[in-house]
Design a protein around this motif. Structure first.
Motif, mmCIF file in Angstrom:
data_model
loop_
_atom_site.group_PDB
_atom_site.id
_atom_site.type_symbol
_atom_site.label_atom_id
_atom_site.label_comp_id
_atom_site.label_asym_id
_atom_site.label_seq_id
_atom_site.Cartn_x
_atom_site.Cartn_y
_atom_site.Cartn_z
ATOM 1 N N GLU A 68 0.717 -1.250 0.055
ATOM 2 C CA GLU A 68 0.534 -0.092 0.011
ATOM 3 C C GLU A 68 0.786 1.408 -0.068
ATOM 4 O O GLU A 68 0.315 1.683 -0.354
ATOM 5 C CB GLU A 68 -1.387 -0.121 0.988
ATOM 6 N N PHE A 69 1.911 1.105 -0.239
ATOM 7 C CA PHE A 69 2.841 2.361 -0.280
ATOM 8 C C PHE A 69 2.756 3.169 -1.323
ATOM 9 O O PHE A 69 2.249 2.682 -2.289
ATOM 10 C CB PHE A 69 4.480 1.610 -1.034
ATOM 11 N N GLN A 70 2.275 4.795 -0.678
ATOM 12 C CA GLN A 70 2.137 5.996 -2.082
ATOM 13 C C GLN A 70 3.230 6.526 -1.939
ATOM 14 O O GLN A 70 4.010 7.535 -1.251
ATOM 15 C CB GLN A 70 0.740 6.372 -1.269
ATOM 16 N N PRO A 71 3.727 6.651 -3.195
ATOM 17 C CA PRO A 71 4.520 7.592 -4.055
ATOM 18 C C PRO A 71 3.224 9.102 -4.281
ATOM 19 O O PRO A 71 2.900 9.049 -4.781
ATOM 20 C CB PRO A 71 4.863 7.145 -5.246
ATOM 21 N N LEU A 72 4.558 10.117 -3.527
ATOM 22 C CA LEU A 72 4.397 11.419 -3.124
ATOM 23 C C LEU A 72 5.149 12.092 -4.334
ATOM 24 O O LEU A 72 5.718 12.103 -4.259
ATOM 25 C CB LEU A 72 4.399 11.869 -1.902
ATOM 26 N N MET A 73 4.474 11.558 -5.742
ATOM 27 C CA MET A 73 4.827 12.815 -6.418
ATOM 28 C C MET A 73 5.628 14.733 -6.666
ATOM 29 O O MET A 73 5.051 15.030 -6.189
ATOM 30 C CB MET A 73 4.438 13.057 -7.938
ATOM 31 N N THR A 74 6.787 14.681 -7.500
ATOM 32 C CA THR A 74 7.187 15.905 -7.630
ATOM 33 C C THR A 74 7.749 16.438 -8.690
ATOM 34 O O THR A 74 7.082 15.360 -9.762
ATOM 35 C CB THR A 74 8.325 16.373 -6.498
ATOM 36 N N SER A 96 2.981 16.384 -5.099
ATOM 37 C CA SER A 96 3.062 17.006 -3.833
ATOM 38 C C SER A 96 4.105 18.511 -3.070
ATOM 39 O O SER A 96 3.456 18.557 -2.245
ATOM 40 C CB SER A 96 2.935 16.188 -2.115
ATOM 41 N N ALA A 97 4.539 17.815 -4.229
ATOM 42 C CA ALA A 97 6.048 19.109 -3.789
ATOM 43 C C ALA A 97 6.287 19.758 -5.438
ATOM 44 O O ALA A 97 5.776 18.937 -6.398
ATOM 45 C CB ALA A 97 6.778 18.688 -3.383
ATOM 46 N N VAL A 98 7.049 21.165 -5.392
ATOM 47 C CA VAL A 98 7.943 20.436 -6.526
ATOM 48 C C VAL A 98 9.196 20.996 -6.501
ATOM 49 O O VAL A 98 10.036 21.380 -5.108
ATOM 50 C CB VAL A 98 7.612 22.092 -7.480
ATOM 51 N N LYS A 99 10.262 20.539 -7.095
ATOM 52 C CA LYS A 99 11.662 20.215 -6.287
ATOM 53 C C LYS A 99 12.693 21.447 -7.483
ATOM 54 O O LYS A 99 12.999 21.191 -8.244
ATOM 55 C CB LYS A 99 12.358 18.812 -6.795
ATOM 56 N N LEU A 100 12.759 22.187 -6.530
ATOM 57 C CA LEU A 100 14.390 23.336 -7.062
ATOM 58 C C LEU A 100 15.972 22.490 -7.378
ATOM 59 O O LEU A 100 16.180 22.342 -5.866
ATOM 60 C CB LEU A 100 14.059 23.686 -6.258
ATOM 61 N N TYR A 101 16.280 22.157 -8.192
ATOM 62 C CA TYR A 101 17.837 21.594 -7.785
ATOM 63 C C TYR A 101 17.783 22.713 -8.739
ATOM 64 O O TYR A 101 18.038 23.546 -9.991
ATOM 65 C CB TYR A 101 18.399 20.428 -8.882
ATOM 66 N N PRO A 132 4.202 22.859 -1.237
ATOM 67 C CA PRO A 132 6.321 23.569 -1.060
ATOM 68 C C PRO A 132 6.619 23.647 -2.444
ATOM 69 O O PRO A 132 6.253 22.458 -3.124
ATOM 70 C CB PRO A 132 5.561 21.871 -0.286
ATOM 71 N N LEU A 133 7.703 23.598 -1.860
ATOM 72 C CA LEU A 133 9.357 24.261 -2.816
ATOM 73 C C LEU A 133 9.910 23.078 -1.748
ATOM 74 O O LEU A 133 10.727 23.295 -0.801
ATOM 75 C CB LEU A 133 8.990 24.794 -3.372
ATOM 76 N N CYS A 134 10.799 22.050 -2.657
ATOM 77 C CA CYS A 134 11.454 21.000 -1.754
ATOM 78 C C CYS A 134 13.177 21.880 -2.218
ATOM 79 O O CYS A 134 13.215 21.633 -3.769
ATOM 80 C CB CYS A 134 11.782 20.277 -2.298
ATOM 81 N N VAL A 135 14.172 21.958 -1.681
ATOM 82 C CA VAL A 135 15.611 23.002 -2.350
ATOM 83 C C VAL A 135 16.104 22.482 -1.849
ATOM 84 O O VAL A 135 16.683 21.892 -0.536
ATOM 85 C CB VAL A 135 15.285 24.105 -1.783
ATOM 86 N N HIS A 136 17.190 21.804 -2.914
ATOM 87 C CA HIS A 136 18.315 21.361 -3.422
ATOM 88 C C HIS A 136 19.494 22.163 -2.425
ATOM 89 O O HIS A 136 19.563 23.902 -3.496
ATOM 90 C CB HIS A 136 19.290 20.598 -4.089
ATOM 91 N N GLY A 137 19.340 22.406 -1.603
ATOM 92 C CA GLY A 137 20.056 24.000 -1.062
ATOM 93 C C GLY A 137 21.700 24.519 -1.308
ATOM 94 O O GLY A 137 22.432 24.372 0.070
ATOM 95 N N GLU A 138 22.239 24.346 -2.666
ATOM 96 C CA GLU A 138 23.491 24.570 -2.292
ATOM 97 C C GLU A 138 23.598 25.274 -3.531
ATOM 98 O O GLU A 138 23.411 24.836 -4.934
ATOM 99 C CB GLU A 138 24.563 23.229 -2.883
#
Ligand code: DOR
Ligand code: ZN
Length: 347
Positions: A68-74, A96-101, A132-138
């Motif tokens: 029943e694993f649920q992938p939460l997509m970005t 569920s979010a957007v990813k910033l690289y 939400p914005l998921c941030v790779h913070g570098e």
């Protein structure tokens, strides 16, 4: 105490890859976790809602029967991402979010953002709609020392961005420094941070002292011990702003043990055992539930998982395999440097 029952945990930052690798690794996460935020840095990346829908179907098809694993997509933010596509995908529950690289920051980040002005409309739309914005913070500037890239990013990129786009909800992914922890603590309700399993165990000596250890190389790179200790304090503090995002990132050994080895550490199989050992060592086993099962859903405005898992402390160390075998080759599993006694009970 030798038994601990907690709501089924979630992983708020996970790389599942695609194809044969996906099928080989997804079982390890699905065995323990209810949901995971799925990173979009495939080749080519998951950029549009059409891409996310197709990738989600491939993940679901690769799951073991009955899971029943649920992938939460970005979605992977590019300079040409269309605001309406993001807003509609979030409203429908597909993402569920957007990813910033930042372009060039890490594995498959070439399509990421170079000019932040170009993504202002989409970030404004996300702020308005609570995405939400998921941030790779570098930062990626070659003149900035790799050990300073997170701290410089906070000052030069993230803070100005958050001042400009008020209300943008941000997850500072895989935080590795005291600077990042302080920034999140002062940032109010709109910002949280994920902490990986491996950054709670390794500092930069574990990569470089006594020989180069490619299986401990990831990005952001592990920092000094003082930072690791601060991460352990944050994870075990029960502060709602900090939760687990393993950044479990499988690469085959041939790609890691190379003249230019890939960044990424595969922690999915033993993360829960590692974390139970760490929290127990800190006298904080009662705080594990918040870190792995409660704070993440609260930030993402989702319910806590209704099912539970039970961790059992064995009398003798658990024998984990060193490798996950895949059709592409073996993937080395994270070695946290200590025997592990806590095991997730399988029913
Ligand atoms: O170590 C890492 N591996 N850091 C990232 O940001 C990307 C990831 C990967 O995809 O392998
Ligand atoms: Zn990652």
């Amino acid at each position: 105490m030798n038994r601990l029952t907690i709501p089924r945990p979630d992983d708020w930052h996970l790389h599942l890859r695609d194809g044969d690798m996906l099928a080989s690794v997804v079982v390890d996460t699905a065995a323990h976790f209810g949901r995971a935020i799925i990173m979009p840095n495939l080749v080519p990346p998951v950029i549009t809602s059409v891409d996310a829908l197709a990738y989600r179907s491939r993940i679901l098809a690769a799951l073991p029967a009955g899971s029943e694993f649920q992938p939460l997509m970005t979605l992977y933010l590019t300079e040409t991402t269309v605001p309406d596509d993001v807003v509609a995908a979030a409203a429908s529950g597909l993402i569920s979010a957007v990813k910033l690289y930042p372009a060039g920051a890490t594995t498959n980040s070439d399509s990421g953002v170079r000019d932040f002005d170009k993504v202002t409309p989409v970030l404004e739309a996300m702020a308005e709609n609570g995405v939400p914005l998921c941030v790779h913070g570098e930062v990626t500037d070659p003149d900035i020392d790799i050990f300073d890239r997170e701290a410089v990013f906070l000052e030069k990129v993230l803070d100005p961005l958050r001042q400009r786009i008020r209300g943008l909800r941000v997850v500072l992914e895989h935080v590795t420094t005291c600077d990042g922890l302080d920034y999140v603590r002062q940032g109010g309700d709109d910002i949280a941070a994920t902490i990986t399993t491996h950054h709670l165990f390794i500092n930069r000596n574990h990569i470089l002292a006594g020989g180069i250890r490619p299986h401990n190389f990831c990005l952001p790179v592990a920092k000094r011990e003082v930072h690791r200790l601060a991460l352990v304090a944050a994870a075990t503090s029960d502060e709602a702003a900090f939760f687990l995002g393993t950044d479990s990132a499988p690469h085959v050994d041939a790609a890691k043990q190379s003249g230019c080895g890939c960044a990424g550490i595969y922690t999915a199989p033993n993360t829960m055992s590692c974390l139970a050992a760490l929290f127990e060592g800190e006298g904080a086993l009662d705080k594990l539930e918040g870190f792995v099962s409660r704070h993440g859903p609260a930030f993402y405005r989702l319910p806590v998982n209704a099912e539970t898992i039970t961790l059992i402390k064995r009398d003798t160390p658990i024998e984990f395999p060193d490798k996950c075998e895949t059709p592409d080759g073996p993937v080395t599993i994270f070695d946290c440097g200590q025997p592990l006694y806590w095991e997730v009970e399988t029913s």
